[in-house]
Design a protein around this motif. Structure first.
Motif, mmCIF file in Angstrom:
data_model
loop_
_atom_site.group_PDB
_atom_site.id
_atom_site.type_symbol
_atom_site.label_atom_id
_atom_site.label_comp_id
_atom_site.label_asym_id
_atom_site.label_seq_id
_atom_site.Cartn_x
_atom_site.Cartn_y
_atom_site.Cartn_z
ATOM 1 N N MET A 1 2.459 11.688 -1.330
ATOM 2 C CA MET A 1 1.442 10.705 -1.653
ATOM 3 C C MET A 1 0.960 10.989 -3.075
ATOM 4 N N VAL A 2 0.843 9.926 -3.840
ATOM 5 C CA VAL A 2 0.351 10.089 -5.191
ATOM 6 C C VAL A 2 -0.848 9.173 -5.387
ATOM 7 N N ASN A 3 -1.730 9.570 -6.275
ATOM 8 C CA ASN A 3 -2.875 8.698 -6.527
ATOM 9 C C ASN A 3 -2.531 7.730 -7.645
ATOM 10 N N VAL A 4 -3.513 6.987 -8.088
ATOM 11 C CA VAL A 4 -3.254 5.909 -9.037
ATOM 12 C C VAL A 4 -2.698 6.447 -10.355
ATOM 13 N N ARG A 5 -2.924 7.718 -10.647
ATOM 14 C CA ARG A 5 -2.414 8.295 -11.883
ATOM 15 C C ARG A 5 -1.104 9.039 -11.676
ATOM 16 N N ILE B 1 -4.684 -5.370 -1.293
ATOM 17 C CA ILE B 1 -3.718 -4.433 -0.710
ATOM 18 C C ILE B 1 -4.440 -3.459 0.225
ATOM 19 N N LYS C 1 -6.684 2.237 9.468
ATOM 20 C CA LYS C 1 -5.973 3.516 9.365
ATOM 21 C C LYS C 1 -6.780 4.669 9.945
ATOM 22 N N ASN D 1 2.375 1.721 -3.248
ATOM 23 C CA ASN D 1 1.375 2.276 -4.168
ATOM 24 C C ASN D 1 1.340 3.791 -4.135
ATOM 25 N N ILE D 2 1.300 4.327 -2.931
ATOM 26 C CA ILE D 2 0.965 5.745 -2.814
ATOM 27 C C ILE D 2 2.152 6.639 -2.532
ATOM 28 N N VAL E 1 0.322 14.117 -7.467
ATOM 29 C CA VAL E 1 0.706 14.339 -6.075
ATOM 30 C C VAL E 1 -0.507 14.794 -5.280
ATOM 31 N N LYS E 2 -0.747 14.109 -4.168
ATOM 32 C CA LYS E 2 -1.919 14.438 -3.352
ATOM 33 C C LYS E 2 -1.529 14.958 -1.977
ATOM 34 N N SER F 1 -3.731 -3.678 4.090
ATOM 35 C CA SER F 1 -2.964 -2.585 4.687
ATOM 36 C C SER F 1 -3.692 -1.956 5.863
ATOM 37 N N GLN G 1 -5.460 3.913 -0.080
ATOM 38 C CA GLN G 1 -5.674 3.171 -1.322
ATOM 39 C C GLN G 1 -7.024 3.535 -1.943
ATOM 40 N N ALA H 1 0.837 -1.197 0.000
ATOM 41 C CA ALA H 1 0.000 0.000 0.000
ATOM 42 C C ALA H 1 0.870 1.243 0.000
ATOM 43 N N GLU H 2 1.922 1.222 0.812
ATOM 44 C CA GLU H 2 2.803 2.393 0.841
ATOM 45 C C GLU H 2 3.520 2.539 -0.486
ATOM 46 N N GLU I 1 -7.854 16.423 -0.213
ATOM 47 C CA GLU I 1 -7.380 17.738 -0.651
ATOM 48 C C GLU I 1 -8.528 18.716 -0.763
ATOM 49 N N PHE J 1 -7.045 7.392 -3.077
ATOM 50 C CA PHE J 1 -6.276 7.744 -4.261
ATOM 51 C C PHE J 1 -6.620 6.859 -5.456
ATOM 52 N N ASP J 2 -7.834 6.361 -5.439
ATOM 53 C CA ASP J 2 -8.413 5.731 -6.625
ATOM 54 C C ASP J 2 -7.724 4.450 -7.076
ATOM 55 N N PHE J 3 -7.046 3.767 -6.145
ATOM 56 C CA PHE J 3 -6.453 2.504 -6.566
ATOM 57 C C PHE J 3 -7.528 1.433 -6.723
#
Lengths: 600, 422
Positions: free
Chosen positions: A205-209, B286, B296, A41-42, A212-213, B290, B303, A38-39, B38, B306-308
């Motif tokens: 932190m970044v999202n799936v695309r 995941i 959390k 990932n983001i 930067v979040k 997680s 996850q 998970a980490e 955000e 952020f759209d995973f």
């Protein structure tokens, strides 16, 4: 019976519940991999590279600084296919290369940036900066490379390069990762820890695309970068550049040391190269061509090139003989040229005259008296005892082992010990007549040019040396290691030095070192002509000046340029003139040196 | 008729409490799934799924209240009417429906989309109960078997035609109702074994399975030498199994659509293509994994934020629970569902009429199937089948339909003493 079927139902429900709970327990409690995944990932780890420390000379001239360059980065996902033609045209790359680079970037990541064009210099970047705006998916990431504004001192400064696999395994993980730069030679390597600074790392932190979040855990794990320390060296840029100019077109070494401190003023390995070619994106190409150069510009001659010292060695021999009381200043020895060749017009000199005339028979006899002191009836045994005694003395001059200068790859030269000859000829199978070449600095013996300069410094100091070094201070704080503050005494009593020094003065004023004679300054020197079985002899000269309260000790070694009195003495003299007087009056000598026709 | 107490005395308030807890917790998790750290917006923001879901919760509660206030005989009386109306709407949606993500199963009315297939399960449950309640019903009558099959298969087939295979699979849950009402367990067992054999065939070489079947068959024959009937049975079983094994490839390649093939392959080998077909399974594991023991924290999941996770407020809502509330939250939720389902079994069992009991089991089976498949797919125990988690997943039609399904049962239950058994 059918009423019992409700228990089947309840059983199924409970079993499913238990299976789910145990599966959840396995996923969430037992297996920690998912947390990491998970980490992974983001979290995007971003390194902020610090400014590497500057390197200065003794007068605060900047020798090494940082220059901005620009990497063009690409995010494949955002790149539009129809911009290819235009991009290739503007950035002057062919489409195949474009496709290949894009493919490499894609294989790394679709959403993370990877390098597309490496290290554009500022001026090239300025040209394309405006064009870049129109292209989606291309970004610029500034960074710095090393820059050497004076183009001098390549061998002392060294260079930095991408860390190798073996270095990565060797060094601390927290400081290096793949792709980082590390000092590879010279001062860059020796003072790597001070120069490198501390990398800053931030976690985003970044999202799936890949957008930067925000900061990970509000920046809890982020660290700031801090720039490396500035290193002030003992080098004298002006003298260095002057000597480099004199050495142009020649092969050899020049080392100048401040005798009472051991600070290195000049350090030349000729031929040299412009250190700027080993920065930036042309590093691999240029490094390869330097490697292939037959003149070996990457070879640090003052530290790594062992030469037979030739006649300058007679100075050490004289001092050892005096210490062993086998000769005295008034001892006269016939110049018997039947035993060993000599040169010049002399016949029966005392020590001073012998040094001034560089009398070979005199020093052969002197060395014989050191080696054979009749301490054993067996002449072989006696020679062995003598050579051991001589070894003890000569090694106290810093010969035979590396001095401990503060750049890597220093060699120690070679001083033969009895065991060496035992192995070569057999036990009790060698005696003085086997090894007499050592008397005049020939034979098996070899020393490196920095040791020659150190010999000059020992004479200037009348019996001790400070280990030669480059470091003066780090970030303006005095931080010279203790080893560089210790006087290393030779085994020779101070009282034996004046007679040898007087003789050296005579060498320059009236003898073979005339070209080193600087009007108004008492220069003490000694020429040498190292016999070279492969070609022309090497020209050697060591000296210090002024005679009283010396400020500079020099060794000059010019390969294949004949007698020491010519090229080497001339260069030394001009350097002293430059360093102590500030200007050159003997421009004819400059012309002579620059013309470079020494062999006649 | 027995004594009539006040209606409220007979209502099962425990189930209503669980219902309210589930829709509330579900609503909070829908907000967590769409929450953007955000750019935080209110949970009541009607442009978000959480705000919309609140409206649907309101509508559901209105429906629930109406049902509780209606005459309880309405459902039994109009079971067929409701059934045929829903079937009509399922046919209508094929022609008039709006296509969303490959499924033509929605009526677009203004800004609201309604999915008739969600209500079809309810209608089918009513019709099935009604039919089983027939005085002369028997599982031995072929005519009746055909009728039951038709009741189930018609809405199922129409749902498949819409392109919503996931919802269609829910109808297989009705087998459990038939089982409770007296159908021979053999069909159930054959069904389960067939599914196992199907998966096994994809995992192991076909030859191995066929040889194993033949050996098992020979053993079976040897053990039942004296009974001709059993020998025939064994031979039939072996022939059926081998036929199934041989047809697996055909079914897999020709009947299933590519994305369905992928889902099964991913289920069998989750790590084969983690960035492609296996993305959803990998990422949901995941996210849930997680969460750890304690999770959390509410709105702190990364996850899901952020759209995973695709479809995170609908089919994959359990990922948010797992990530933010950890094992503890998941344990509580699974336990609540287990308790809820057992409670429904008890309610079904205490009905006096076959109609109400069969309906109760139909409700239980539908919820059981949804919970099992939905949570099971997010933790990698089931292939990815897109059906909602009852009361939890975002979706108006589903929530309203589930509420009607449940409250109809509660209404019948409240009047259980008035409905005479036979």
């Amino acid at each position: 019976m059918r009423d019992n079927r409700k228990y089947v139902f309840i059983g199924i429900i409970i079993i499913i519940g238990l299976v789910f709970i145990s599966r959840l327990f396995a996923l969430q409690v037992l297996d920690s991999n998912y947390k990491l995944a998970a980490e992974h990932n983001i979290i995007q780890r971003k390194v902020h590279y610090p400014f590497r420390g500057l390197v200065l000379d003794r007068k605060n001239n900047v020798l090494v600084e940082n220059e901005p360059v620009f990497d063009v980065m690409v995010v494949p996902k955002e790149v539009e296919e129809d911009q290819k033609d235009k991009f290739c045209e503007i950035f002057n790359i062919d489409e195949e290369k474009y496709d290949e680079k894009l493919k490499n970037a894609k294989s790394y990541s679709y959403v993370k940036p990877s390098i597309f064009i490496k290290q554009l210099p500022l001026e090239e970047f300025a040209e394309i900066e405006d064009n870049l705006v129109g292209f989606n998916g291309f970004y610029v990431s500034p960074r710095t490379v090393r820059s050497y504004p004076h183009k001098s001192m390549a061998s002392a400064l060294g260079y930095i390069g991408e860390i190798s696999k073996s270095q990565l395994e060797k060094y601390e993980k927290e400081h290096y990762e793949q792709g980082d730069f590390i000092g590879k030679s010279g001062l860059e390597s020796e003072y790597e820890q001070e120069l490198r600074g501390v990398k800053g790392i931030s976690y985003q932190m970044v999202n799936v695309r890949g957008l930067v979040k925000g900061k990970f855990k509000q920046g809890l794990y982020d660290t700031l970068s801090s720039p490396g320390s500035n290193i002030k060296t003992s080098l004298d840029l002006e003298l260095q550049q002057y000597a480099e100019w004199l050495m142009e077109g020649k092969r050899g070494s020049v080392v100048a040391i401040e005798p009472n401190t051991g600070e290195i003023l000049t350090f030349i390995s000729a031929p040299s190269y412009d250190p700027n070619i080993l920065t930036g994106r042309d590093f691999p190409k240029n490094y390869q061509s330097l490697l292939e150069d037959t003149l070996k510009p990457l070879f640090i001659r003052p530290l790594m090139s062992p030469y037979p010292p030739g006649s300058i060695f007679k100075l050490a021999q004289a001092l050892i003989a005096l210490e062993e009381k086998v000769i005295f200043p008034y001892t006269r020895i016939t110049c018997n040229r039947n035993i060993i060749a000599c040169h010049g017009d002399h016949y029966f000199e005392d020590l001073k005259g012998a040094i001034k005339n560089s009398c070979n028979p005199y020093f052969r006899e002197t060395f014989k008296r050191i080696i054979n002191q009749n301490l054993d009836e067996n002449t072989y045994k006696d020679s062995e005892i003598g050579l051991a005694t001589w070894n003890k003395h000569i090694r106290s001059f810093g010969f035979g082992t590396p001095l401990g200068i503060d750049i890597p790859n220093e060699k120690g030269g070679f001083i033969p010990q009895p065991a060496y000859y035992d192995k070569l000829y057999g036990d009790n199978r060698w005696k003085f007549s086997t090894i007499y070449s050592l008397a005049i600095g020939q034979g098996e013996i070899s020393i490196v040019p920095i040791q020659m300069a150190n010999l000059a410094a020992i004479l200037a100091n009348r019996g001790y040396y400070m280990t030669p070094h480059f470091i003066k201070d780090i970030d303006e704080k005095e931080s010279i290691p203790e080893t560089y503050k210790v006087r290393n005494y030779t085994s020779i009593d101070t009282g034996h030095f004046p007679i040898v020094i007087d003789a050296m003065e005579q060498v320059v004023k009236k003898g073979t070192g005339l070209r080193a004679n600087v009007p108004g300054i008492d220069v003490c020197g000694k020429t040498g002509t190292a016999e070279n079985p492969h070609g022309e002899d090497h020209s050697v000269f060591i000296c210090f000046a002024p005679k009283e309260n010396p400020k500079i000790a020099i060794s000059v070694f010019v390969e294949n340029s004949g007698q020491g009195g010519r090229a080497a003495a001339g260069i030394s003299g001009l350097m002293i003139e430059k360093y102590l007087l500030g200007e050159i009056k003997r421009t004819w000598l400059e012309d002579y040196i620059k013309k470079g026709e020494f062999i006649y | 008729m027995r004594t009539e107490g006040r209606l409220t005395d007979n209502i099962d308030w425990t189930v209503i409490a669980i219902y309210l807890a589930l829709i509330t917790f579900g609503w909070l998790n829908i907000y967590a799934a769409v929450y953007d750290p955000e750019n935080p917006t209110s949970i009541f923001n009607f442009s978000l799924n959480s705000g919309k879901q609140l409206i649907w919760i309101g509508i559901s509660l209105v429906f629930a209240s109406i049902i509780m206030l209606m005459d309880f005989r309405f459902f039994r009386t109009f079971s067929w009417l409701i059934y045929f109306m829903v079937i009509a709407s399922l046919i209508a949606v094929l022609f008039l429906g709006t296509e969303v993500a490959g499924s033509k199963s929605w009526f677009q009315i203004g800004g609201v989309r309604i999915q008739p297939s969600e209500f079809a399960k309810y209608a089918c449950a009513l019709a099935l109960a009604k039919f089983l309640n027939k005085s002369n019903f028997s599982f031995r009558k072929f005519k009746h078997i055909v009728a039951i099959a038709a009741i189930i298969i018609i809405p199922l087939a129409l749902t498949v035609l819409q392109g919503d295979t996931g919802s269609a699979l829910v109808y297989s849950a009705f087998i459990l109702v038939l089982f409770r009402e007296g159908m021979s367990p053999i069909i159930l067992i054959i069904g389960v074994l067939s599914a196992i054999l199907f998966i096994l065939t994809l995992l192991v070489s076909k030859i191995v399975i066929i040889v194993a079947m033949i050996i098992l068959g020979i053993l079976g024959i040897l053990l039942s030498l004296k009974e001709a009937k059993r020998i025939i049975l064994v031979i039939m079983a072996v022939v059926y199994s081998i036929g199934l094994v041989i047809s697996v490839d055909y079914v897999f390649n020709n009947v299933l659509k590519p994305h369905q093939q992928n889902r099964i392959q991913v289920f069998i080998n989750p790590n084969a293509d983690p960035m492609g077909a296996g993305w959803q399974v990998t990422q949901s594991k995941i996210a849930i994994g997680s969460g750890g023991f304690w999770g959390k924290g509410y709105l702190k999941g990364t996850q899901t934020k952020f759209d995973f996770i695709p479809d995170q407020s609908t089919d994959n809502i359990f990922c948010t629970v797992g990530e933010e509330h950890g094992f503890v939250g998941s344990l509580i939720l699974v336990s609540v569902f287990v308790f809820f389902l057992i409670k429904l079994v008890q309610i079904a069992e205490r009905q006096k009429s076959r109609y109400a009991r069969a309906y109760g089991y139909a409700v239980t089976s539908i919820f059981l199937f949804h919970v099992m498949v939905n949570i099971g797919m997010t933790i990698g125990l089931f292939p990815v089948i897109g059906i909602p988690l009852p009361f939890f997943s975002y979706g108006g039609s589903a929530l309203v339909a589930f509420s009607i399904l449940l409250f109809t049962l509660l209404k019948l239950d409240a009047h259980r003493l008035q409905i005479l058994g036979r």
